[in-house]
Scaffold this motif. Structure first.
Motif, PDB file in Angstrom:
ATOM      1  N   ILE A   6      33.658  80.132  68.860  1.00  0.00           N
ATOM      2  CA  ILE A   6      34.205  79.138  69.115  1.00  0.00           C
ATOM      3  C   ILE A   6      34.133  77.531  68.493  1.00  0.00           C
ATOM      4  N   THR A   7      34.506  77.071  67.528  1.00  0.00           N
ATOM      5  CA  THR A   7      33.805  75.815  67.412  1.00  0.00           C
ATOM      6  C   THR A   7      35.039  74.280  67.266  1.00  0.00           C
ATOM      7  N   GLN A   8      34.505  73.271  68.296  1.00  0.00           N
ATOM      8  CA  GLN A   8      35.627  72.086  68.289  1.00  0.00           C
ATOM      9  C   GLN A   8      35.417  71.000  67.204  1.00  0.00           C
ATOM     10  N   ALA A   9      36.196  70.755  66.567  1.00  0.00           N
ATOM     11  CA  ALA A   9      36.745  69.949  65.211  1.00  0.00           C
ATOM     12  C   ALA A   9      37.877  69.478  65.379  1.00  0.00           C
ATOM     13  N   ARG A  10      37.667  67.855  65.355  1.00  0.00           N
ATOM     14  CA  ARG A  10      38.799  66.643  65.527  1.00  0.00           C
ATOM     15  C   ARG A  10      37.863  65.964  64.705  1.00  0.00           C
ATOM     16  N   THR A  11      38.677  64.861  64.661  1.00  0.00           N
ATOM     17  CA  THR A  11      38.574  63.815  63.214  1.00  0.00           C
ATOM     18  C   THR A  11      38.693  62.605  63.979  1.00  0.00           C
ATOM     19  N   THR A  12      38.987  62.127  65.749  1.00  0.00           N
ATOM     20  CA  THR A  12      39.778  60.905  65.907  1.00  0.00           C
ATOM     21  C   THR A  12      38.400  60.416  66.453  1.00  0.00           C
ATOM     22  N   SER A  13      36.865  60.923  66.128  1.00  0.00           N
ATOM     23  CA  SER A  13      36.025  60.332  66.969  1.00  0.00           C
ATOM     24  C   SER A  13      35.810  59.527  67.537  1.00  0.00           C
ATOM     25  N   THR A  14      35.280  58.665  68.185  1.00  0.00           N
ATOM     26  CA  THR A  14      35.233  57.006  68.484  1.00  0.00           C
ATOM     27  C   THR A  14      33.641  56.718  67.563  1.00  0.00           C
ATOM     28  N   ARG A  15      33.221  57.146  67.625  1.00  0.00           N
ATOM     29  CA  ARG A  15      31.876  56.543  66.940  1.00  0.00           C
ATOM     30  C   ARG A  15      31.660  56.385  65.625  1.00  0.00           C
ATOM     31  N   LEU A  16      32.240  57.455  65.019  1.00  0.00           N
ATOM     32  CA  LEU A  16      32.382  57.630  63.470  1.00  0.00           C
ATOM     33  C   LEU A  16      33.367  58.273  62.627  1.00  0.00           C
ATOM     34  N   THR A 191      21.985  66.206  64.443  1.00  0.00           N
ATOM     35  CA  THR A 191      23.729  65.872  65.405  1.00  0.00           C
ATOM     36  C   THR A 191      24.619  65.200  64.761  1.00  0.00           C
ATOM     37  N   LEU A 192      25.328  64.966  63.730  1.00  0.00           N
ATOM     38  CA  LEU A 192      26.373  64.120  63.509  1.00  0.00           C
ATOM     39  C   LEU A 192      26.904  63.240  64.443  1.00  0.00           C
ATOM     40  N   ASP A 193      26.949  61.800  65.140  1.00  0.00           N
ATOM     41  CA  ASP A 193      27.739  61.332  65.820  1.00  0.00           C
ATOM     42  C   ASP A 193      27.822  59.558  65.245  1.00  0.00           C
ATOM     43  N   THR A 194      26.456  58.689  64.497  1.00  0.00           N
ATOM     44  CA  THR A 194      26.550  57.942  64.616  1.00  0.00           C
ATOM     45  C   THR A 194      25.874  57.552  62.597  1.00  0.00           C
ATOM     46  N   ALA A 195      26.255  56.306  61.886  1.00  0.00           N
ATOM     47  CA  ALA A 195      26.180  56.471  61.194  1.00  0.00           C
ATOM     48  C   ALA A 195      24.292  56.499  60.515  1.00  0.00           C
ATOM     49  N   ASP A 196      23.368  56.885  61.446  1.00  0.00           N
ATOM     50  CA  ASP A 196      21.958  56.763  60.853  1.00  0.00           C
ATOM     51  C   ASP A 196      21.859  58.519  61.320  1.00  0.00           C
ATOM     52  N   ASP A 197      22.982  59.190  61.805  1.00  0.00           N
ATOM     53  CA  ASP A 197      22.856  60.446  62.418  1.00  0.00           C
ATOM     54  C   ASP A 197      23.108  60.976  60.860  1.00  0.00           C
ATOM     55  N   PHE A 198      24.329  60.861  60.582  1.00  0.00           N
ATOM     56  CA  PHE A 198      25.262  60.677  58.889  1.00  0.00           C
ATOM     57  C   PHE A 198      24.071  60.888  57.705  1.00  0.00           C
TER      58      PHE A 198
END
Length: 242
Positions: A6-16, A191-198
């Motif tokens: 089960i993977t959790q996914a949403r589009t309303t992440s606060t940082r990115l 991992t993906l949490d910020t623009a630099d991560d991306f």
């Protein structure tokens, strides 16, 4: 015995915001994530929210023929429990969609270890003591333990982050087991949490075809290219409850 990721996914992440729908190599981060999970050979379920903003996640998963469970945005424990109950799972692997390069083979091996242990109160993870780079995290536990947490967990952090009730051993019955990497590579962020991560993930995918590589091979790339790894080394991981 029914096992499911089960993977959790949403589009309303606060940082990115909408980070899982950002693209690299012509595919969304969520597509890369789901590609990697399906290589485990295990069924994959997407647990998203009832928010209209997450309709795009539902459409993406449906287009891949993957089951979707929709539930509370903030009570993620209930979302996982509902997904496990709906699909009659006995063993649950929890992952998060901000790990687009997660290694399905590692997950499959962990599930084999969990099944061999034959212990419904085992909690098996590779992040109890962090040696893996962030971005390869997995947790394996029984649906029985998950349903117990759903019934008894009361703290906000336990509801939002799904598993603290389990690994804190609030029941006194849990047996914790950590899977470790041979060397400490926990300083790397895949991992993906910020623009630099991306930016790091984009370059890994587009310049090094990391979406085709194993965890070990991705670590080799980062070891060989310290300037690449430095792109997001300053990023502080968000703490539970923040």
């Amino acid at each position: 015995m029914r096992v499911g990721i089960i993977t959790q996914a949403r589009t309303t992440s606060t940082r990115l915001p909408r980070k899982v729908l950002m693209t690299a190599g012509g595919r969304t981060m969520l597509d890369h994530h789901l590609d990697r999970l399906t290589r485990s050979g295990l069924p994959v379920y997407v647990a998203t929210t009832t928010n209209a903003t997450d309709d795009d996640i539902v459409s993406l998963a449906a287009g891949r023929g993957l089951p979707v469970h929709r539930g509370s945005e903030h009570d993620v424990l209930s979302r996982f429990s509902g997904c496990a109950a709906e699909h009659h799972l006995d063993i649950v692997v929890r992952v998060t969609s901000d790990c687009p390069l997660i290694d399905g083979a590692l997950i499959a091996s962990a599930v084999e270890d969990f099944v061999a242990a034959d212990d419904p109160w085992l909690y098996l993870s590779n992040s109890l003591e962090r040696t893996f780079p962030r971005g390869f995290d997995f947790e394996v536990f029984s649906a029985e333990a998950l349903f117990d947490a759903q019934e008894h967990a009361s703290e906000e952090v336990e509801r939002e982050h799904v598993t603290p009730y389990l690994y804190a051993n609030r029941t006194g019955r849990m047996h914790l087991r950590n899977t470790a990497w041979p060397e400490d590579k926990s300083a790397y962020r895949v991992t993906l949490d910020t623009a630099d991560d991306f930016e790091l993930l984009r370059r890994l995918i587009e310049e090094h075809q990391a979406h085709t590589l194993s965890c070990a091979q991705i670590i080799e790339v980062l070891d060989a290219h310290p300037r690449l790894a430095a792109i997001n080394e300053h990023v502080e991981q968000k703490k539970l409850g923040r």
